[in-house]
Motif scaffolding. Structure first.
Motif, PDB file in Angstrom:
ATOM      1  N   LEU A 478       0.819  -1.314   0.124  1.00 23.96           N
ATOM      2  CA  LEU A 478       0.086   0.008   0.134  1.00 23.96           C
ATOM      3  C   LEU A 478       0.951   1.122  -0.079  1.00 23.96           C
ATOM      4  N   ARG A 479       0.258   2.547  -0.321  1.00 25.38           N
ATOM      5  CA  ARG A 479       0.925   3.702  -0.207  1.00 25.38           C
ATOM      6  C   ARG A 479       1.572   4.064   1.186  1.00 25.38           C
ATOM      7  N   PRO A 480       2.560   4.648   1.078  1.00 25.99           N
ATOM      8  CA  PRO A 480       3.079   4.893   2.496  1.00 25.99           C
ATOM      9  C   PRO A 480       2.362   5.658   3.595  1.00 25.99           C
ATOM     10  N   SER A 481       1.251   6.172   3.131  1.00 27.71           N
ATOM     11  CA  SER A 481       0.139   6.983   3.940  1.00 27.71           C
ATOM     12  C   SER A 481      -0.815   5.913   4.441  1.00 27.71           C
ATOM     13  N   ASN A 482      -0.861   5.041   3.762  1.00 30.23           N
ATOM     14  CA  ASN A 482      -2.183   4.230   4.116  1.00 30.23           C
ATOM     15  C   ASN A 482      -1.885   2.988   4.863  1.00 30.23           C
ATOM     16  N   PHE A 483      -2.748   2.483   5.754  1.00 31.34           N
ATOM     17  CA  PHE A 483      -2.463   1.260   6.485  1.00 31.34           C
ATOM     18  C   PHE A 483      -3.783   0.468   6.326  1.00 31.34           C
ATOM     19  N   ARG A 484      -3.916  -0.794   6.049  1.00 31.72           N
ATOM     20  CA  ARG A 484      -5.287  -1.442   6.184  1.00 31.72           C
ATOM     21  C   ARG A 484      -5.047  -2.848   6.799  1.00 31.72           C
ATOM     22  N   ASP A 485      -5.881  -3.437   7.477  1.00 29.52           N
ATOM     23  CA  ASP A 485      -6.098  -4.860   8.084  1.00 29.52           C
ATOM     24  C   ASP A 485      -6.167  -5.762   6.844  1.00 29.52           C
ATOM     25  N   CYS A 486      -5.287  -6.575   6.830  1.00 31.12           N
ATOM     26  CA  CYS A 486      -5.229  -7.982   5.956  1.00 31.12           C
ATOM     27  C   CYS A 486      -6.666  -8.531   5.988  1.00 31.12           C
ATOM     28  N   GLY A 487      -7.092  -8.870   4.694  1.00 33.99           N
ATOM     29  CA  GLY A 487      -8.750  -9.226   4.661  1.00 33.99           C
ATOM     30  C   GLY A 487      -8.613 -10.949   4.345  1.00 33.99           C
ATOM     31  N   GLN A 488      -9.589 -11.427   4.108  1.00 32.96           N
ATOM     32  CA  GLN A 488      -9.605 -12.867   3.696  1.00 32.96           C
ATOM     33  C   GLN A 488      -8.622 -13.429   3.034  1.00 32.96           C
ATOM     34  N   TRP A 489      -7.985 -12.771   1.981  1.00 32.71           N
ATOM     35  CA  TRP A 489      -7.213 -13.016   1.135  1.00 32.71           C
ATOM     36  C   TRP A 489      -5.896 -13.358   1.428  1.00 32.71           C
ATOM     37  N   PHE A 490      -5.580 -13.393   2.563  1.00 27.53           N
ATOM     38  CA  PHE A 490      -4.153 -13.570   3.270  1.00 27.53           C
ATOM     39  C   PHE A 490      -4.092 -15.034   3.366  1.00 27.53           C
ATOM     40  N   GLY A 491      -5.141 -15.830   3.384  1.00 24.26           N
ATOM     41  CA  GLY A 491      -5.042 -17.230   3.476  1.00 24.26           C
ATOM     42  C   GLY A 491      -4.977 -17.933   2.167  1.00 24.26           C
ATOM     43  N   PRO A 492      -5.837 -17.588   0.844  1.00 22.78           N
ATOM     44  CA  PRO A 492      -5.330 -18.141  -0.288  1.00 22.78           C
ATOM     45  C   PRO A 492      -4.066 -17.514  -0.694  1.00 22.78           C
ATOM     46  N   LEU A 493      -3.524 -16.356  -0.449  1.00 24.55           N
ATOM     47  CA  LEU A 493      -2.363 -16.111  -0.758  1.00 24.55           C
ATOM     48  C   LEU A 493      -1.269 -17.044  -0.057  1.00 24.55           C
ATOM     49  N   LEU A 494      -1.090 -17.708   1.269  1.00 27.54           N
ATOM     50  CA  LEU A 494      -0.335 -18.627   1.704  1.00 27.54           C
ATOM     51  C   LEU A 494      -0.608 -19.984   0.967  1.00 27.54           C
ATOM     52  N   CYS A 495      -1.608 -20.310   0.613  1.00 25.06           N
ATOM     53  CA  CYS A 495      -1.902 -21.365  -0.074  1.00 25.06           C
ATOM     54  C   CYS A 495      -1.053 -21.528  -1.433  1.00 25.06           C
ATOM     55  N   ALA A 496      -1.317 -20.324  -2.126  1.00 26.80           N
ATOM     56  CA  ALA A 496      -0.625 -20.367  -3.268  1.00 26.80           C
ATOM     57  C   ALA A 496       0.966 -20.173  -3.387  1.00 26.80           C
ATOM     58  N   MET A 497       1.375 -19.615  -2.169  1.00 30.76           N
ATOM     59  CA  MET A 497       2.835 -19.691  -2.170  1.00 30.76           C
ATOM     60  C   MET A 497       3.367 -20.885  -1.951  1.00 30.76           C
ATOM     61  N   ALA A 498       2.668 -21.963  -1.221  1.00 34.80           N
ATOM     62  CA  ALA A 498       2.927 -23.235  -1.102  1.00 34.80           C
ATOM     63  C   ALA A 498       3.095 -23.989  -2.287  1.00 34.80           C
ATOM     64  N   LYS A 499       2.509 -23.531  -3.382  1.00 31.76           N
ATOM     65  CA  LYS A 499       2.254 -24.359  -4.643  1.00 31.76           C
ATOM     66  C   LYS A 499       3.470 -23.762  -5.580  1.00 31.76           C
ATOM     67  N   LEU A 500       4.166 -22.672  -5.266  1.00 32.67           N
ATOM     68  CA  LEU A 500       4.969 -21.940  -6.181  1.00 32.67           C
ATOM     69  C   LEU A 500       6.564 -22.120  -5.705  1.00 32.67           C
TER      70      LEU A 500
END
Length: 540
Positions: A478-500
């Motif tokens: 994200l931009r330096p001035s913006n902070f956000r909580d990770c959404g439900q997408w973090f789980g699928p991202l980890l699952c994808a990393m395990a396959k790459l």
């Protein structure tokens, strides 16, 4: 040719292997440069996207006191300096002792080694014993004025020299004639690298006189020498006699509108493959009255006009030239914001570059009409491998215009869309293309600084990442001035990393992980037993 920071002896004669091998191994071990030093004021490096080393060479630990080894005491800076100088001299004396055992040495690279500074006079008188040397690299050795003089004498006894790199040695400036005095008619020199050597206008004038003698010269790099701009006419005249030149780099050399006359020499450079005029901010407006000599560069493969303040008139000139460069493989027009509204015709003519592999247009202030022209032209570029449209806001909400291009670019490896005002619809489209296998060879994807994408969009995208089997880097920061909580997408991202298997870095700065997500990341790292750098740092 071996890679930088190596030293090789490619021929062995009159020396049994059991006698010479230990000595060669010794030199390879101790004369391999440490990691290059970090950029300093006297040796500026390019920012992100360029090909430069910025590490810091390791330093030896300070000696302990002989009087009380149990209580080590730091040496004073003066004493430590004397100790280092003494060790450096001893080390170089050992090298000099080894040189007679290496009569067939062809490559010597001692770049990025501070110990050379002030001590080259020890080596120079013995260089005649390695008269077959073809490659000599002394980049960033902090050569002194005395070193420069010694080097000039040493080069007189190396007639076979083909490659000389003195880059990042600022004492070379003002002394270039002294160093290159041995280069006469018939010189075998093919590569001359003088990057950031503080060359003066007089040095530039000397270079102009020297070039006609260097009939074998193929690579000339004078980048980051801004003071040579006053002698560019002399250099241009010299270039007219270097018909074998293949690479010319004048990055950040202070070229101005008046300097554009150097293009007059291009009609003689029919073998030129790479031309770098980047980061000459005062060059803008100079192309308008320039001759079309670039049309003679039939073999040009790489053209960089990045950050040259190109104007509408410059773009008109370039529009006429581009279709004539049919062998062009890399084109960099980045950071020319004034061309944004006037480049529609130019971008539409990219279709005449069938071999184009890399197209960099980041931060060009493209508008909807120019982006549309670009998208239509890119359909005719099936070999595109690197595509950078970062910092062009018009891409946001219009990525669909590139749909056909992305479908017909099976070779695409790098896609950068940072700060393009992308919306959820854009990443959903991208995810669909990935799932259907159209972007299977992507290795680096940069979607950072697109804060308008909703969590639903990130979720769909992260679910598709698993199909990028060659992925090595992904950036969704994200931009330096913006902070956000990770959404439900973090789980699928980890699952994808395990396959790459190839992925090494995930940029997700300023995304705030919950306690549970941090635990998931820790478990992932332990289970996968792979080093994947999840960069989710930042300051709140």
């Amino acid at each position: 040719m071996n890679s930088p920071l190596t030293m090789s002896q490619t021929k062995k004669k009159h020396s049994p292997e059991d006698e010479t091998q230990p000595q060669i191994s010794f030199i390879k071990k101790f004369f391999r440069g440490s990691k290059p030093r970090a950029a300093k004021a006297e040796s500026p490096r390019e920012s992100k996207g360029t090909e430069n080393n910025t590490g810091q060479p390791s330093r030896g630990a300070p000696e302990t006191s002989a009087a009380d080894p149990a209580k080590p005491k730091p040496l004073s800076s003066e004493t430590e300096g004397e100790s280092r100088a003494e060790k450096n001299e001893q080390f170089l004396q050992k090298l000099v002792a080894f040189l007679p055992f290496l009569p067939d040495l062809e490559e010597l690279d001692i770049s990025w080694n501070d110990f050379v500074s002030g001590s080259l006079y020890l080596i120079a008188p013995k260089m005649h014993v390695v008269s077959k040397l073809k490659i000599l690299r002394l980049g960033s050795c902090r050569l002194t004025a005395d070193d420069v003089g010694a080097l000039g004498e040493a080069l007189k006894v190396i007639p076979e020299l083909e490659v000389l790199n003195l880059s990042w040695n600022r004492k070379v400036g003002g002394n270039l004639p002294l160093i290159l005095q041995s280069f006469q008619e018939g010189s075998k020199i093919q590569t001359l690298d003088l990057v950031d050597c503080a060359l003066t206008s007089d040095d530039g004038a000397f270079m102009g006189q020297l070039l006609p003698m260097l009939q074998n010269l193929e690579i000339l790099d004078l980048s980051l020498n801004r003071n040579i701009c006053g002698s560019l006419n002399s250099i241009a005249q010299g270039l007219e006699s270097t018909s074998n030149l293949k690479v010319l780099k004048l990055h950040s050399c202070g070229l101005s509108q008046g300097s554009i006359k150097i293009l007059d020499a291009f009609r003689h450079l029919c073998n030129l493959r790479k031309l770098d005029l980047s980061c000459n901010k005062d060059l803008g407006g100079g192309f308008a009255d320039a001759p079309a000599h670039m049309a003679t560069l039939k073999h040009l493969q790489v053209l960089s006009l990045r950050q040259c303040s190109l104007t509408a008139d410059d773009v008109t000139w370039l529009t006429q030239v581009i279709p004539l460069l049919s062998n062009l493989e890399e084109l960099d027009l980045s950071a020319n914001r004034k061309m944004g509204s006037s480049s529609e015709n130019l971008l539409s003519r990219l279709r005449f570059l069938p071999t184009l592999k890399s197209l960099l247009l980041n931060n060009c202030a493209l508008e909807k009409e120019t982006f549309t022209a670009l998208a239509e032209a890119c359909i005719h570029l099936p070999g595109l491998e690197v595509f950078d449209l970062s910092w062009n806001k018009c891409v946001g909400g219009n990525l669909r215009l590139l749909l056909e291009t992305l479908e017909l670019s099976p070779s695409l490896r790098v896609l950068r869309l940072s700060s393009c005002s992308l919306v959820t619809e854009d990443v959903t489209l991208l995810a669909s293309l990935i799932q259907t296998g159209h972007l299977a060879r992507l290795q680096k994807v940069d979607l950072s600084y697109n804060d308008s994408i909703h969590d639903a969009g990130w979720t769909v995208f992260c679910q598709s990442v698993q199909f990028l089997t060659e992925l090595t880097e992904l950036d969704i920061s994200l931009r330096p001035s913006n902070f956000r909580d990770c959404g439900q997408w973090f789980g699928p991202l980890l699952c994808a990393m395990a396959k790459l298997p190839e992925v090494a870095e995930i940029g997700m700065q300023r995304w705030v992980l919950s306690a549970l997500q941090k635990e998931e990341l820790e478990c992932f790292s332990q289970e996968e037993k792979r080093i994947i750098r999840f960069d989710h740092g930042g300051f709140q």
